[in-house]
Write an enzyme that holds these catalytic residues in place. Structure first.
Site, PDB file in Angstrom:
ATOM      1  N   GLY A  12      -2.020 -22.154  12.928  1.00  0.00           N
ATOM      2  CA  GLY A  12      -1.726 -22.094  14.146  1.00  0.00           C
ATOM      3  C   GLY A  12      -0.410 -22.740  14.641  1.00  0.00           C
ATOM      4  O   GLY A  12      -0.510 -24.015  14.944  1.00  0.00           O
ATOM      5  N   LYS A 221      -8.523 -38.266  26.583  1.00  0.00           N
ATOM      6  CA  LYS A 221      -7.534 -37.008  26.791  1.00  0.00           C
ATOM      7  C   LYS A 221      -8.304 -35.891  27.402  1.00  0.00           C
ATOM      8  O   LYS A 221      -7.600 -34.967  28.144  1.00  0.00           O
ATOM      9  CB  LYS A 221      -6.994 -36.583  25.259  1.00  0.00           C
ATOM     10  CG  LYS A 221      -6.213 -35.373  25.253  1.00  0.00           C
ATOM     11  CD  LYS A 221      -4.880 -35.657  25.737  1.00  0.00           C
ATOM     12  CE  LYS A 221      -4.011 -34.345  25.763  1.00  0.00           C
ATOM     13  NZ  LYS A 221      -3.982 -33.801  24.709  1.00  0.00           N
ATOM     14  N   GLU A 325      -7.898 -21.879  27.299  1.00  0.00           N
ATOM     15  CA  GLU A 325      -8.985 -22.411  26.614  1.00  0.00           C
ATOM     16  C   GLU A 325      -9.845 -23.204  27.875  1.00  0.00           C
ATOM     17  O   GLU A 325     -10.593 -24.099  27.589  1.00  0.00           O
ATOM     18  CB  GLU A 325      -8.385 -23.671  26.197  1.00  0.00           C
ATOM     19  CG  GLU A 325      -7.549 -23.097  24.811  1.00  0.00           C
ATOM     20  CD  GLU A 325      -7.015 -24.331  24.044  1.00  0.00           C
ATOM     21  OE1 GLU A 325      -7.574 -24.698  22.995  1.00  0.00           O
ATOM     22  OE2 GLU A 325      -5.761 -24.775  24.555  1.00  0.00           O
TER      23      GLU A 325
END
Length: 375
Positions: A12, A221, A325
């Site tokens: 990735g 996060k 996502e």
């Protein structure tokens, strides 16, 4: 004299993969080998982009651009067949299972894998669907907070410096709480040793810690992502543009997320009460950090001020008509509410946010195919 270079494969090579790769090349002697999904993508990287990657540090005064030529890059069709010792996974969450599949024959119990991704839920997929009947590699998580977005090709803009937390992932819930001594054992692990060498750790902001410390950072996060990513995608803006107007919607998202996360991650929210005063277990202050008013302030500061010039990865995905996502971020809250049999309205905000992101992506795709009716 022969120098034994650590080899790190990267699955990735997007924003997060590139920002880490560039600093690994700046501060270590590691050989980095990007793994592309197809021969077509590999050929494009090698021929059109000349196997070059780069990061422009926008937060530094002179905005320097660091570029490097990649010695080797591979794909499933052309993979050399050697054992994979260190693997960094920075694919989109929903791509992880498919992306890692061709390389499973080269992964064993000694392989070190670190996940550096947005959202939650990939660990469950790896445990239940990928490594359920095969090798059990050393799994680590990296929670990265740097703001990075694409310039062109494999050149990315590093818009905001925040750092990265790393920890070993547990294979079972019984191993969720780790001692300080347990963490010290990993200081000799090749991948952890590479990532925590002083120059790299300082410049990139890498901190090695217990899983519970990292999980606190991960949920922190996650709450930032659950606000910044979908909202910037829905309203189509750069982070800093919405600084004066975003707090009310952030509060609604965070309040609901925390209500669900307190149920799903109960051991973490009970941690300080249970382990307070024990030197082997760091004091975290979980309920002080993961508190609505505090998190709204932190999300606005980190997302809209520190990373004011950043364009979130989800906004980039909707602009470039790519899948998002969302199912691993706000959609993950919806899944948790269902899995834990919570009340139907316990995830209504995140369900609506998820639907609006899908609406934005669908609308952008329709406009690209049929034209913009506003014009």
């Amino acid at each position: 004299m022969t120098v034994n270079r650590p080899i790190v494969h990267i699955l990735g090579l997007g924003a997060m993969g590139t920002v880490l790769a560039v600093d690994l090349l700046r501060f270590s002697n590691a050989m980095l080998i990007p793994l592309f999904r197809s021969e077509e993508k590999l050929n494009r990287f090698q021929n059109e982009f000349k196997s070059q990657i780069g990061i422009r540090k926008l937060y530094e005064s002179n905005k320097p651009l660091y570029t490097f030529d990649i010695e080797r890059s591979e794909c499933p069709e052309k993979f050399g067949g050697e054992k994979i010792k260190n693997l960094v996974i920075t694919t989109k969450t929903y791509q992880t299972k498919e992306a890692i599949a061709p390389y499973l024959p080269y992964i064993d119990n000694e392989t070190n894998i670190i996940l550096i991704q947005n959202g939650l839920g990939v660990l469950e997929v790896l445990k239940e669907e990928v490594f359920n009947n095969s090798s059990k590699p050393n799994l680590f998580q990296g929670v990265i907070s740097h703001g990075v977005y694409q310039d062109k090709g494999f050149i990315y803009n590093h818009a905001g410096w925040v750092g990265m937390k790393i920890a070993r992932l547990p294979w079972s819930e019984g191993d969720m709480i780790q001692t300080v001594d347990f963490v010290k054992r990993d200081t000799e692990n090749e991948l952890i040793k590479l990532l925590t060498q002083p120059k790299l750790a300082k410049d990139f902001g890498i901190e090695h810690m217990t899983y519970q410390e990292m999980l606190l950072g991960q949920l922190f996060k996650f709450l930032i992502n659950s606000c910044m990513n979908p909202v910037t995608a829905i309203v189509d803006c750069v982070n800093g543009e919405m600084v004066d107007h975003c707090s009310p919607v952030f509060r609604s998202i965070i309040d609901e997320c925390l209500s669900v996360l307190r149920v799903a991650y109960k051991p973490l929210f009970d941690y300080d009460r249970k382990y307070q005063g024990n030197d082997q277990y760091p004091t975290l202050g979980v309920n002080d950090v993961l508190q609505v008013d505090h998190m709204v302030k932190e999300v606005v500061d980190c997302g809209c001020v520190v990373n004011e010039r950043n364009s979130s990865s989800m906004r980039q995905d909707t602009l470039y008509l790519r899948d998002t996502e969302i199912e691993y971020i706000n959609g993950y809250i919806v899944k948790l509410a269902h899995d834990f049999k919570l009340a139907e309205d316990s995830c209504k905000v995140n369900k609506t946010i998820s639907e609006l992101v899908n609406l934005r992506l669908g609308l952008n795709r329709t406009r690209a195919a049929q034209g913009d009716w506003r014009k």
